[in-house]
Design a protein around this motif. Sequence first.
Motif, PDB file in Angstrom:
ATOM      1  N   ALA A  60     -32.613 -19.408  14.893  1.00 14.24           N
ATOM      2  CA  ALA A  60     -31.656 -19.361  16.134  1.00 14.24           C
ATOM      3  C   ALA A  60     -31.206 -20.694  16.334  1.00 14.24           C
ATOM      4  N   ASP A  61     -29.873 -20.612  16.742  1.00 14.46           N
ATOM      5  CA  ASP A  61     -29.241 -22.019  16.963  1.00 14.46           C
ATOM      6  C   ASP A  61     -29.683 -22.915  17.897  1.00 14.46           C
ATOM      7  N   SER A  62     -30.573 -22.475  18.797  1.00 18.68           N
ATOM      8  CA  SER A  62     -31.419 -23.128  19.726  1.00 18.68           C
ATOM      9  C   SER A  62     -32.381 -24.156  19.139  1.00 18.68           C
ATOM     10  N   VAL A  63     -32.736 -23.527  17.879  1.00 12.98           N
ATOM     11  CA  VAL A  63     -34.158 -24.150  17.396  1.00 12.98           C
ATOM     12  C   VAL A  63     -33.749 -25.036  16.146  1.00 12.98           C
ATOM     13  N   LYS A  64     -32.329 -24.935  15.558  1.00 11.68           N
ATOM     14  CA  LYS A  64     -32.121 -25.338  14.141  1.00 11.68           C
ATOM     15  C   LYS A  64     -32.147 -26.847  14.214  1.00 11.68           C
ATOM     16  N   GLY A  65     -32.640 -27.409  13.350  1.00 13.89           N
ATOM     17  CA  GLY A  65     -32.957 -28.793  13.204  1.00 13.89           C
ATOM     18  C   GLY A  65     -34.170 -29.345  13.902  1.00 13.89           C
ATOM     19  N   ARG A  66     -35.131 -28.268  14.789  1.00 13.35           N
ATOM     20  CA  ARG A  66     -36.077 -28.864  15.502  1.00 13.35           C
ATOM     21  C   ARG A  66     -37.401 -28.079  14.967  1.00 13.35           C
ATOM     22  N   PHE A  67     -37.123 -26.669  14.627  1.00 13.21           N
ATOM     23  CA  PHE A  67     -38.292 -25.847  14.104  1.00 13.21           C
ATOM     24  C   PHE A  67     -38.114 -25.525  12.594  1.00 13.21           C
ATOM     25  N   ILE A  68     -39.147 -25.530  12.194  1.00 12.12           N
ATOM     26  CA  ILE A  68     -39.302 -25.115  10.699  1.00 12.12           C
ATOM     27  C   ILE A  68     -40.573 -23.852  10.350  1.00 12.12           C
ATOM     28  N   ILE A  69     -39.875 -22.859   9.910  1.00  7.90           N
ATOM     29  CA  ILE A  69     -41.099 -21.651   9.256  1.00  7.90           C
ATOM     30  C   ILE A  69     -41.335 -21.982   7.894  1.00  7.90           C
ATOM     31  N   SER A  70     -42.529 -21.884   7.658  1.00  6.23           N
ATOM     32  CA  SER A  70     -42.912 -21.990   6.232  1.00  6.23           C
ATOM     33  C   SER A  70     -44.230 -20.983   6.221  1.00  6.23           C
ATOM     34  N   ARG A  71     -44.918 -20.720   4.850  1.00  7.88           N
ATOM     35  CA  ARG A  71     -45.864 -20.178   4.678  1.00  7.88           C
ATOM     36  C   ARG A  71     -46.775 -20.624   3.809  1.00  7.88           C
ATOM     37  N   GLU A  72     -48.255 -20.122   3.666  1.00  6.36           N
ATOM     38  CA  GLU A  72     -49.072 -20.552   2.651  1.00  6.36           C
ATOM     39  C   GLU A  72     -49.671 -19.071   2.303  1.00  6.36           C
TER      40      GLU A  72
END
Length: 123
Positions: A60-72
């Motif tokens: 979402a534009d509101s979280v770009k640059g602040r949130f990162i999604i990742s997985r293991e």
Amino acid sequence: QVQLVESGGGLVQAGGSRRLSCVFSGRTFSINTVGWFRQAPGNEREFVAALNWLNNTNYADSVKGRFIISRENHKNTVYLQMTNLKPEDTAIYYCPADRTLYPHEIASAYEYWGQGTQVTVSS
């Protein structure tokens, strides 16, 4: 069926960081996309981020640059690393999963949902 359990929520000061975890179990081989949504009181559930198993991401534009999604993969876990948190990030955060490969922004596109974890950002 697929079960999802979110954790990592809590109280954090504005400007701080928090990492949410989503552990999925059951028919995990059927999952191809996992997302994060959030819902604040009185608001509709809104898209935050999504990741498919081709490692395509959507934010979402509101979280770009602040949130990162990742997985293991070996832990059947998806994370949401949140930084520079703002009071408007306060919400219950949900982790849905779906069998399609598209990192949807629409909640109804996701088949499986967890119970959510509360994140509260104080000013």
